[in-house]
Design an enzyme around this catalytic site. Structure first.
Site, PDB file in Angstrom:
ATOM      1  CG  ASN A  99      27.687   2.033 -21.839  1.00  0.00           C
ATOM      2  OD1 ASN A  99      26.625   1.253 -21.724  1.00  0.00           O
ATOM      3  ND2 ASN A  99      28.445   2.038 -20.801  1.00  0.00           N
ATOM      4  CG  HIS A 145      -7.021  41.184 -27.145  1.00  0.00           C
ATOM      5  ND1 HIS A 145      -5.945  41.245 -26.168  1.00  0.00           N
ATOM      6  CD2 HIS A 145      -6.395  42.014 -28.275  1.00  0.00           C
ATOM      7  CE1 HIS A 145      -5.127  42.108 -26.415  1.00  0.00           C
ATOM      8  NE2 HIS A 145      -5.361  42.721 -27.624  1.00  0.00           N
ATOM      9  CE  LYS A 272     -22.003  17.630 -29.853  1.00  0.00           C
ATOM     10  NZ  LYS A 272     -21.184  18.779 -29.209  1.00  0.00           N
ATOM     11  CD  GLU A 279     -12.760  18.561 -29.516  1.00  0.00           C
ATOM     12  OE1 GLU A 279     -13.588  19.477 -29.005  1.00  0.00           O
ATOM     13  OE2 GLU A 279     -13.278  17.296 -30.272  1.00  0.00           O
ATOM     14  CD  GLN A 311      16.828  -0.471 -20.052  1.00  0.00           C
ATOM     15  OE1 GLN A 311      17.886  -0.911 -20.517  1.00  0.00           O
ATOM     16  NE2 GLN A 311      16.032  -0.855 -19.087  1.00  0.00           N
TER      17      GLN A 311
END
Ligand code: ARG
Length: 450
Positions: A99, A145, A272, A279, A311
């Protein structure tokens, strides 16, 4: 390790659920480091003879990580040690528990993860500050905005993110200082019965001090939670940066272009050029928020002191550190290589509509109440003031006037470059061990980086 009172060995059903070696092997280096310090302290306390300490320390130093059927990293280290040392290996665990051991390992690991964080975030902040110097007067529309609002400069935009990143650096540094306490010597929960100098032990492991309460020490995971929160705060900032850049590089806006090497194409649509890096930044930000939420949920109901739930504290940490190690270098390269379409930015920033606020300011300066000036200008729909003049007027501290931006950028660059903590370090300590490291998306366990 603990089979004494049991009449039969652990079933495969238990092992499949209970064993953690597949992922906590990531703590191998820290477990060995902690064990060396503990063995040395057992020598000081008179529990071990000097030659026993030397044997243990030497064998621990020679251990290497390997595959195998072990319960966890602690039992791996102990059984590997037993192969070379026999029964002496069993003396290492005197007065210690897994521990306090795992809590110590985790804090040693987290301190390194904090250094990584700094070494990864700082270069991005520096690239942005450098670009802010060069682009201090590059006009572009500022938005509220997501509607065109008033002209700003691209340098000013860069410095907005530098501010966020500087707060992230400062936050992680705070977390590191707060977490810089050594749990070892707390044993299972009540403290070790051995005459251990815990302060000396803490310092020998590079900690600032020893923890003050053994019950807390073995069950405290605040440092880990702060690491995850700070990482998710960083990722939220990066996600906003990503969102801005996705918009600015869109076909509709086209203020800038992504570098080819950091964009992707489409297998179907030849024209593209996709912003996958940006992203994925947004996507991983979402996941990092999940990591913090899950972590706090894990902790919140636990009675004192250690519980096995803990754990599960490790994998989110390993995943997060590994993610930062691949995400930040990509974003840093992308930020440095963005190609600005300055004409297009300037054209948009100089549109009469964006100069309306300035026109109203001008009218108000003649004595007309601003509310009336606002009304007049909004009826006129736009104005033709000079863009450079409009920018230069925002000359307040923190404003977008090019002179202010240049000044702020130099100041930021300077504070990002001098880093007191790092200046004494060895050159290797500059390089985060997790940069470019392996399969972060799955589990760091599969990725044997040590
Ligand atoms: N693998 C355990 C963990 O990560 C180590 C501590 C085990 N302690 C215990 N009392 N079973 O939490």
């Amino acid at each position: 390790m603990w089979g004494g009172r049991f009449s039969e060995g652990p079933s495969a059903l238990l092992r499949a659920l209970n064993d953690s070696f597949s992922f906590d092997r990531e703590l191998f280096a820290e477990d060995v480091q902690g064990s060396i310090a503990w063995a040395t302290e057992l020598g000081h306390a008179g529990v071990l003879e000097a030659d026993e300490v030397s044997l243990l320390v030497e064998s621990l130093r020679l251990l290497t990580l390997r595959e195998g059927d072990y319960e966890d990293v602690h039992s791996f280290v102990e059984s590997a040690l037993r192969e070379t040392l026999g029964p002496l290996a069993g003396k290492l665990h005197t007065g210690r528990s897994r521990n306090d051991q795992v809590a110590t390992d985790l804090k040693l690991w987290l301190k390194k993860a904090c250094d990584d964080f700094d070494a990864l975030v700082r270069p991005l902040a520096r690239v942005l500050a450098q670009r802010a110097i060069v682009e201090a007067a590059t006009a572009m529309p500022g938005y509220t905005h997501l509607k065109q609002a008033e002209p700003v400069t691209f340098g000013h935009w860069c410095l907005a993110y530098v501010e966020m990143l500087q707060r992230d650096l400062s936050r992680m540094n705070d977390a590191k200082n707060r977490g810089d306490e050594c749990p070892l010597g707390s044993a299972a929960l009540a403290g070790t019965p051995l005459k251990i100098d815990r302060e000396r032990l803490a310092h020998s492991l590079g900690f600032a001090r020893a923890t003050a309460n053994s019950l807390d020490a073995v069950s405290d995971r605040d440092f880990a939670a702060e690491y995850l929160f700070t990482a998710s705060m960083l990722l939220s900032h990066l996600s906003r940066l990503a969102e801005d850049l996705i918009f600015y590089t869109s076909d509709e806006v086209a203020y800038m272009d992504l570098p080819d090497a950091l964009a992707t194409g489409s297998s179907r649509m030849p024209q593209k050029k996709n912003p996958d890096v940006l992203e994925l930044t947004r996507g991983y930000a979402a996941r990092s928020i999940g990591e913090v939420t899950g972590f706090l949920s894990l902790l919140k109901g636990l009675p004192l002191a250690y519980n096995k739930d803990m754990q599960l504290d490790k994998e989110p940490l390993f995943r997060t550190r590994a993610l930062l190690g691949v995400l930040l270098p990509a974003l840093t390269a992308l930020a440095g290589a963005l190609k600005l379409n300055r004409e297009c930015m300037r054209g948009a920033a100089g549109s009469p509509l964006l100069l309306s606020t300035d026109a109203a300011d001008e009218l108000a300066a003649t004595g007309i109440p601003f509310r009336e000036a606002h009304e007049i200008v909004s009826r006129e729909r736009g104005h033709s003031s000079d863009l450079n003049t409009v920018l230069a007027k925002k000359n307040v501290y923190g404003g977008t006037a090019p002179d202010r931006v240049r000044e702020a950028a130099h100041k930021a660059l300077e504070s990002l470059t001098c880093h007191p903590e790092r200046s004494e370090g060895s050159p290797e300590s500059e390089r985060p061990s997790h940069i470019g490291g392996g399969s972060f998306a799955v589990s760091a366990a599969q990725d044997d980086t040590r």
